[in-house]
Design an enzyme around this catalytic site. Structure first.
Site, PDB file in Angstrom:
ATOM      1  N   ASP A   1      -2.101 -39.429 -14.103  1.00 24.67           N
ATOM      2  CA  ASP A   1      -3.480 -38.734 -14.273  1.00 24.67           C
ATOM      3  C   ASP A   1      -3.509 -37.250 -13.818  1.00 24.67           C
ATOM      4  OD1 ASP A   1      -4.018 -41.243 -15.448  1.00 24.67           O
ATOM      5  OD2 ASP A   1      -4.969 -41.782 -13.878  1.00 24.67           O
TER       6      ASP A   1
ATOM      7  N   GLU B   1      -8.812 -43.070 -24.277  1.00 22.99           N
ATOM      8  CA  GLU B   1      -9.367 -42.817 -22.900  1.00 22.99           C
ATOM      9  C   GLU B   1      -9.031 -41.195 -22.599  1.00 22.99           C
ATOM     10  OE1 GLU B   1      -7.558 -45.758 -20.589  1.00 22.99           O
ATOM     11  OE2 GLU B   1      -5.470 -44.705 -20.590  1.00 22.99           O
TER      12      GLU B   1
END
Length: 344
Positions: free
Chosen positions: A45, A230
């Site tokens: 991420d 997401e």
């Protein structure tokens, strides 16, 4: 009869031995946690910010790295992990740390948005910390935690307060509005308007659903379900806002099926449409990254304009290194109709 001094000596000896053993154990654990970046920077991420001549990379679990050329990265002191405002009611069994940060600069401050959470559950929250500089050698370097912006509660909320991204929009009035997008699984990705301080929800509240994937009917609200979407990231270019998002499954090494999709809208609130005008809230989205010869899947991206280029920053599951999650940085090209394309 036992000599008291002898007893004290034995206790001190055992205490010292225990302490040394603990240090060796802890050192061993720390050694196991040291990332082997010899085959590429291991990240999850990733988000990025350039200050002066250096690029700073932030990642899940609070890791930080810096680079002058986007190729050679040096790990530096991580972000604070102890978040005093995260109670057991918010994240049961919380042990520190956070996931999926987002870094932004506004009005002289760096804002680091983050999410303490529990895997596969929407016992999650989004908080923010601020700093005057990213230069860790500066006397002004200090992260100040501003606490929670919002949280998701199982059984109450059909969304997950994780994977935060903030975009600052210049209004025709000359003011700036902050919009927070977030979400993972459940009812998909959400967008909420921020207050002028950029660390609280605006009042009256404005919420929008901006993207989701089909979810099997009948699953309980406290179950993440199979509507795998997401990591929203909204990027503004000319007349459009582009919503990048990740679909399918991360975190499975070589079996990861992570993909990146995109849609666009002339209104920050949506609807975000793909090339066939299918809304992302109805399962639409243009595929721009996925499995390649090198990666099993690519996702959780962020997008930046630096040095005359538009950069796509994400993580990919490296087929040449047992599916480890690696930093991926690619330049985005734009076609004649204004859609992003990436060559891998």
């Amino acid at each position: 009869m036992t000599n008291p001094n002898q007893t004290k000596f034995k206790l001190a000896h055992y205490t010292a031995a225990f302490f040394i053993a603990y240090l060796l154990f802890a050192t061993g654990l720390m050694a196991q946690r040291v990332q082997d970046d010899s085959k590429g920077l291991i990240v999850h991420d990733p988000v990025m910010m350039k200050q002066d001549s250096l690029y700073y990379l932030f990642m899940t679990h609070g890791g930080v790295a810096k680079s002058s050329d986007l190729e050679n990265w040096t790990r530096i002191e991580p972000l604070p992990r102890n978040l005093e405002w995260v109670t057991n009611d918010i994240v049961p069994g919380y042990r520190g740390g956070f996931w999926a940060p987002d870094i932004q600069f506004y009005n002289g401050l760096y804002y680091l948005y983050y999410s303490p959470s529990a895997f596969g559950k929407n016992t999650s929250a989004i908080g923010v910390m601020t700093n005057k500089t990213l230069d860790q050698t500066s006397s002004d370097y200090k992260w100040e935690d501003q606490g929670m912006i919002l949280q998701s509660v199982p059984g109450r909320d059909y969304w997950n307060a994780i994977d935060a991204n903030v975009i600052f929009v210049e209004e025709e009035t000359g003011t700036t509005t902050g919009w927070l997008s977030f979400g993972s699984f459940w009812g998909g990705l959400k967008l909420v308007k921020l207050g002028p301080d950029m660390k609280s929800v605006a009042e009256p509240q404005e919420w929008y659903g901006i993207a989701q994937q089909e979810r099997t009917f009948g699953r309980a609200d406290d179950n993440a379900g199979n509507g795998a979407i997401e990591a929203p990231y909204i990027y503004q270019r000319e007349e459009y806002f582009y919503l990048f998002a990740s679909i399918d499954y991360c975190c499975k090494g070589l079996n990861s099926t992570y993909k990146t999709i995109v849609g666009r809208s002339k209104d920050i609130r949506g609807p975000y449409l793909d090339k066939a005008d299918k809304p992302m809230y109805a399962g639409g989205g243009e595929l721009i990254a996925g499995e390649t010869d090198k990666y099993a899947g690519i996702g959780h991206c962020s997008v930046y304009d630096y040095d005359g280029k538009t950069l796509f920053v994400a993580h990919g599951y490296d087929k040449e290194d047992n599916g480890r999650s690696k930093l991926v940085i690619k330049e985005i090209d734009w076609d004649e109709e204004g859609w992003p394309t990436i060559k891998f």
